[in-house]
Design a protein around this motif. Sequence first.
Motif, PDB file in Angstrom:
ATOM      1  N   ALA A 117     102.670  80.148 -17.029  1.00 20.70           N
ATOM      2  CA  ALA A 117     103.269  79.356 -17.717  1.00 20.70           C
ATOM      3  C   ALA A 117     104.395  78.965 -16.534  1.00 20.70           C
ATOM      4  CB  ALA A 117     104.101  80.216 -18.692  1.00 20.70           C
ATOM      5  N   PHE A 118     104.906  79.847 -15.801  1.00 20.04           N
ATOM      6  CA  PHE A 118     105.927  79.294 -15.069  1.00 20.04           C
ATOM      7  C   PHE A 118     105.557  78.708 -13.642  1.00 20.04           C
ATOM      8  CE2 PHE A 118     108.796  81.760 -17.674  1.00 20.04           C
ATOM      9  CZ  PHE A 118     110.030  81.101 -17.491  1.00 20.04           C
ATOM     10  N   GLY A 119     104.053  79.029 -13.638  1.00 24.90           N
ATOM     11  CA  GLY A 119     103.666  78.358 -12.179  1.00 24.90           C
ATOM     12  C   GLY A 119     103.008  77.145 -12.586  1.00 24.90           C
ATOM     13  N   LEU A 120     102.928  76.697 -13.887  1.00 23.77           N
ATOM     14  CA  LEU A 120     102.397  75.256 -14.478  1.00 23.77           C
ATOM     15  C   LEU A 120     103.227  74.176 -13.762  1.00 23.77           C
ATOM     16  CD1 LEU A 120     100.034  74.278 -16.273  1.00 23.77           C
ATOM     17  CD2 LEU A 120     101.853  74.356 -18.093  1.00 23.77           C
ATOM     18  N   LEU A 121     104.383  73.903 -13.809  1.00 28.76           N
ATOM     19  CA  LEU A 121     105.073  72.802 -13.334  1.00 28.76           C
ATOM     20  C   LEU A 121     105.182  72.660 -11.838  1.00 28.76           C
ATOM     21  CD1 LEU A 121     106.815  70.548 -14.446  1.00 28.76           C
ATOM     22  CD2 LEU A 121     109.096  71.954 -14.241  1.00 28.76           C
ATOM     23  N   PRO A 122     105.227  73.662 -10.903  1.00 31.46           N
ATOM     24  CA  PRO A 122     105.014  73.437  -9.454  1.00 31.46           C
ATOM     25  C   PRO A 122     103.746  73.039  -9.049  1.00 31.46           C
ATOM     26  CG  PRO A 122     106.325  75.637 -10.037  1.00 31.46           C
ATOM     27  CD  PRO A 122     106.002  74.967 -11.188  1.00 31.46           C
ATOM     28  N   THR A 123     102.710  73.687  -9.888  1.00 31.49           N
ATOM     29  CA  THR A 123     101.287  73.477  -9.219  1.00 31.49           C
ATOM     30  C   THR A 123     101.241  72.014  -9.818  1.00 31.49           C
ATOM     31  OG1 THR A 123     100.807  74.421 -11.270  1.00 31.49           O
ATOM     32  CG2 THR A 123     100.496  75.958  -9.267  1.00 31.49           C
ATOM     33  N   ALA A 124     101.672  71.600 -10.858  1.00 30.31           N
ATOM     34  CA  ALA A 124     101.563  70.121 -11.228  1.00 30.31           C
ATOM     35  C   ALA A 124     101.721  69.129 -10.349  1.00 30.31           C
ATOM     36  CB  ALA A 124     102.228  69.800 -12.483  1.00 30.31           C
ATOM     37  N   GLY A 125     102.704  69.430  -9.333  1.00 33.22           N
ATOM     38  CA  GLY A 125     103.073  68.484  -8.191  1.00 33.22           C
ATOM     39  C   GLY A 125     102.261  68.426  -7.116  1.00 33.22           C
ATOM     40  N   ALA A 126     101.209  69.621  -7.147  1.00 32.23           N
ATOM     41  CA  ALA A 126     100.606  69.508  -6.190  1.00 32.23           C
ATOM     42  C   ALA A 126      99.145  68.388  -6.452  1.00 32.23           C
ATOM     43  CB  ALA A 126      99.647  70.980  -6.056  1.00 32.23           C
ATOM     44  N   GLY A 127      99.001  68.622  -7.730  1.00 30.53           N
ATOM     45  CA  GLY A 127      97.959  67.317  -8.371  1.00 30.53           C
ATOM     46  C   GLY A 127      98.357  66.062  -8.265  1.00 30.53           C
ATOM     47  N   ARG A 128      99.853  65.883  -7.980  1.00 30.50           N
ATOM     48  CA  ARG A 128     100.432  64.352  -7.796  1.00 30.50           C
ATOM     49  C   ARG A 128     100.417  64.001  -6.649  1.00 30.50           C
ATOM     50  NH1 ARG A 128     104.162  66.221 -12.227  1.00 30.50           N
ATOM     51  NH2 ARG A 128     105.743  66.238 -10.448  1.00 30.50           N
ATOM     52  N   VAL A 129     100.266  65.009  -5.567  1.00 31.05           N
ATOM     53  CA  VAL A 129     100.487  64.679  -3.960  1.00 31.05           C
ATOM     54  C   VAL A 129      99.444  63.464  -3.846  1.00 31.05           C
ATOM     55  CG1 VAL A 129      99.889  65.465  -1.813  1.00 31.05           C
ATOM     56  CG2 VAL A 129     101.078  66.674  -3.522  1.00 31.05           C
ATOM     57  N   ARG A 130      99.960  62.460  -2.898  1.00 28.63           N
ATOM     58  CA  ARG A 130      99.262  61.265  -2.363  1.00 28.63           C
ATOM     59  C   ARG A 130      98.294  61.788  -1.163  1.00 28.63           C
ATOM     60  NH1 ARG A 130     102.785  56.062  -3.302  1.00 28.63           N
ATOM     61  NH2 ARG A 130     103.864  56.864  -5.050  1.00 28.63           N
ATOM     62  N   PRO A 131      97.198  61.307  -1.005  1.00 26.28           N
ATOM     63  CA  PRO A 131      96.460  61.542   0.119  1.00 26.28           C
ATOM     64  C   PRO A 131      97.018  61.336   1.595  1.00 26.28           C
ATOM     65  CG  PRO A 131      95.259  60.441  -1.474  1.00 26.28           C
ATOM     66  CD  PRO A 131      96.486  60.428  -1.997  1.00 26.28           C
TER      67      PRO A 131
END
Length: 178
Positions: A117-131
Amino acid sequence: ERADNLGTVIVVFGLVALAIGGIGIANTMQVLVSRRLPEAGVLKAIGLKGHQVMLVFLAEALIIGMVGSIIGAILGMSFSFLVVKVIEGIIPIDLAWSIGVGPVAAGLIVGVLVTLAFGLLPTAGAGRVRPMAAIRPNDKDLVKGSWLTSVLLLLSLALIMGVMVGVLIGTLKWGVIG
Protein backbone atom coordinates in the motif's frame (compact mmCIF):
# COMPACT_ATOMS: atom_id res chain seq x y z
CA GLU A 1 -13.18 -4.13 31.73
CA ARG A 2 -9.42 -3.69 32.17
CA ALA A 3 -8.66 -6.39 29.62
CA ASP A 4 -10.87 -4.58 27.07
CA ASN A 5 -9.07 -1.30 27.78
CA LEU A 6 -5.70 -3.00 27.43
CA GLY A 7 -6.83 -4.53 24.13
CA THR A 8 -7.88 -1.10 22.87
CA VAL A 9 -4.53 0.41 23.87
CA ILE A 10 -2.68 -2.39 22.08
CA VAL A 11 -4.76 -1.87 18.90
CA VAL A 12 -4.09 1.89 18.98
CA PHE A 13 -0.35 1.30 19.43
CA GLY A 14 -0.47 -1.20 16.57
CA LEU A 15 -2.20 1.29 14.26
CA VAL A 16 0.32 4.00 15.14
CA ALA A 17 3.14 1.54 14.47
CA LEU A 18 1.58 0.66 11.09
CA ALA A 19 1.34 4.33 10.15
CA ILE A 20 4.93 5.03 11.19
CA GLY A 21 6.17 1.91 9.42
CA GLY A 22 4.16 2.80 6.32
CA ILE A 23 5.66 6.28 6.19
CA GLY A 24 9.13 4.72 6.51
CA ILE A 25 8.33 2.30 3.70
CA ALA A 26 7.05 5.10 1.46
CA ASN A 27 10.17 7.15 2.16
CA THR A 28 12.48 4.20 1.49
CA MET A 29 10.71 3.34 -1.76
CA GLN A 30 10.80 6.99 -2.83
CA VAL A 31 14.57 7.07 -2.31
CA LEU A 32 15.04 3.74 -4.11
CA VAL A 33 12.94 4.85 -7.07
CA SER A 34 14.53 8.30 -7.33
CA ARG A 35 18.03 6.81 -7.34
CA ARG A 36 17.06 4.33 -10.02
CA LEU A 37 15.29 6.64 -12.47
CA PRO A 38 17.90 5.90 -15.17
CA GLU A 39 17.16 2.19 -14.78
CA ALA A 40 13.43 2.88 -15.19
CA GLY A 41 14.28 4.98 -18.27
CA VAL A 42 16.19 2.05 -19.77
CA LEU A 43 13.25 -0.26 -19.13
CA LYS A 44 10.94 2.22 -20.87
CA ALA A 45 13.43 2.67 -23.73
CA ILE A 46 13.56 -1.07 -24.43
CA GLY A 47 9.79 -1.21 -24.74
CA LEU A 48 8.21 -1.78 -21.34
CA LYS A 49 5.00 0.11 -20.68
CA GLY A 50 4.61 2.36 -17.66
CA HIS A 51 2.52 -0.13 -15.70
CA GLN A 52 5.09 -2.87 -16.40
CA VAL A 53 7.91 -0.71 -15.03
CA MET A 54 5.75 0.06 -12.01
CA LEU A 55 5.15 -3.67 -11.46
CA VAL A 56 8.91 -4.33 -11.54
CA PHE A 57 9.46 -1.81 -8.75
CA LEU A 58 6.35 -3.00 -6.88
CA ALA A 59 7.65 -6.58 -7.02
CA GLU A 60 10.85 -5.33 -5.41
CA ALA A 61 8.76 -3.64 -2.71
CA LEU A 62 6.87 -6.90 -2.19
CA ILE A 63 10.12 -8.82 -1.69
CA ILE A 64 11.39 -6.20 0.76
CA GLY A 65 8.05 -6.36 2.61
CA MET A 66 8.10 -10.15 2.82
CA VAL A 67 11.67 -10.26 4.12
CA GLY A 68 10.97 -7.46 6.60
CA SER A 69 7.80 -9.18 7.80
CA ILE A 70 9.59 -12.48 8.31
CA ILE A 71 12.41 -10.78 10.23
CA GLY A 72 9.82 -8.87 12.29
CA ALA A 73 7.93 -12.08 13.11
CA ILE A 74 11.13 -13.81 14.20
CA LEU A 75 12.15 -10.83 16.34
CA GLY A 76 8.65 -10.59 17.84
CA MET A 77 8.60 -14.27 18.80
CA SER A 78 12.11 -14.02 20.23
CA PHE A 79 11.16 -10.95 22.27
CA SER A 80 8.02 -12.61 23.64
CA PHE A 81 10.05 -15.70 24.63
CA LEU A 82 12.60 -13.45 26.35
CA VAL A 83 9.86 -11.57 28.24
CA VAL A 84 8.37 -14.85 29.47
CA LYS A 85 11.77 -16.05 30.71
CA VAL A 86 12.51 -12.73 32.46
CA ILE A 87 9.12 -12.79 34.19
CA GLU A 88 9.68 -16.42 35.24
CA GLY A 89 13.05 -15.36 36.67
CA ILE A 90 11.52 -12.52 38.66
CA ILE A 91 8.31 -14.23 39.79
CA PRO A 92 8.51 -17.93 40.66
CA ILE A 93 5.73 -19.16 38.33
CA ASP A 94 5.71 -21.26 35.21
CA LEU A 95 4.31 -19.45 32.19
CA ALA A 96 3.34 -21.36 29.08
CA TRP A 97 4.94 -19.98 25.93
CA SER A 98 3.79 -21.06 22.50
CA ILE A 99 3.77 -19.76 18.98
CA GLY A 100 0.32 -18.78 17.75
CA VAL A 101 0.11 -19.51 14.04
CA GLY A 102 -2.83 -17.13 13.54
CA PRO A 103 -1.17 -13.98 14.92
CA VAL A 104 2.10 -14.74 13.13
CA ALA A 105 0.29 -15.27 9.81
CA ALA A 106 -1.78 -12.11 10.37
CA GLY A 107 1.39 -10.14 11.11
CA LEU A 108 3.06 -11.41 7.94
CA ILE A 109 0.01 -10.59 5.83
CA VAL A 110 -0.41 -7.11 7.33
CA GLY A 111 3.31 -6.40 6.88
CA VAL A 112 3.18 -7.29 3.19
CA LEU A 113 -0.07 -5.37 2.62
CA VAL A 114 1.28 -2.24 4.33
CA THR A 115 4.42 -2.47 2.20
CA LEU A 116 2.41 -2.77 -0.99
CA ALA A 117 0.00 0.00 0.00
CA PHE A 118 2.69 2.50 0.96
CA GLY A 119 4.98 1.43 -1.90
CA LEU A 120 2.28 2.06 -4.48
CA LEU A 121 2.71 5.81 -4.86
CA PRO A 122 6.55 5.89 -5.09
CA THR A 123 6.62 2.99 -7.57
CA ALA A 124 4.03 4.73 -9.71
CA GLY A 125 6.64 7.43 -10.28
CA ALA A 126 8.93 4.81 -11.83
CA GLY A 127 6.20 3.98 -14.34
CA ARG A 128 5.93 7.63 -15.37
CA VAL A 129 9.65 8.07 -16.07
CA ARG A 130 10.53 9.24 -19.54
CA PRO A 131 12.92 7.07 -21.56
CA MET A 132 15.42 9.93 -21.81
CA ALA A 133 16.20 9.35 -18.12
CA ALA A 134 18.52 6.59 -19.33
CA ILE A 135 20.79 9.02 -21.15
CA ARG A 136 20.26 12.22 -19.15
CA PRO A 137 19.86 11.15 -15.51
CA ASN A 138 20.56 14.62 -14.09
CA ASP A 139 17.63 16.37 -15.79
CA LYS A 140 14.91 17.65 -13.49
CA ASP A 141 12.00 16.86 -15.83
CA LEU A 142 12.32 13.08 -16.04
CA VAL A 143 8.95 12.06 -14.63
CA LYS A 144 5.76 12.88 -16.47
CA GLY A 145 3.45 14.44 -13.95
CA SER A 146 -0.20 13.52 -13.72
CA TRP A 147 -2.09 14.94 -10.80
CA LEU A 148 -5.09 12.73 -11.55
CA THR A 149 -2.99 9.57 -11.27
CA SER A 150 -1.47 10.82 -8.02
CA VAL A 151 -4.89 11.62 -6.56
CA LEU A 152 -6.26 8.21 -7.57
CA LEU A 153 -3.25 6.48 -6.04
CA LEU A 154 -3.63 8.47 -2.81
CA LEU A 155 -7.32 7.57 -2.64
CA SER A 156 -6.43 3.92 -3.25
CA LEU A 157 -3.85 4.09 -0.46
CA ALA A 158 -6.42 5.63 1.88
CA LEU A 159 -8.96 2.94 1.02
CA ILE A 160 -6.48 0.10 1.51
CA MET A 161 -5.35 1.49 4.86
CA GLY A 162 -8.99 2.07 5.86
CA VAL A 163 -9.86 -1.55 5.14
CA MET A 164 -6.84 -2.77 7.13
CA VAL A 165 -7.72 -0.49 10.06
CA GLY A 166 -11.34 -1.66 9.85
CA VAL A 167 -10.25 -5.28 10.06
CA LEU A 168 -8.01 -4.51 13.04
CA ILE A 169 -10.65 -2.57 14.99
CA GLY A 170 -13.40 -5.01 14.08
CA THR A 171 -15.67 -2.72 12.07
CA LEU A 172 -14.96 -2.18 8.41
CA LYS A 173 -17.32 0.79 8.11
CA TRP A 174 -15.45 2.95 10.67
CA GLY A 175 -12.06 1.86 9.36
CA VAL A 176 -12.87 3.03 5.83
CA ILE A 177 -14.53 6.23 7.08
CA GLY A 178 -11.48 6.97 9.25
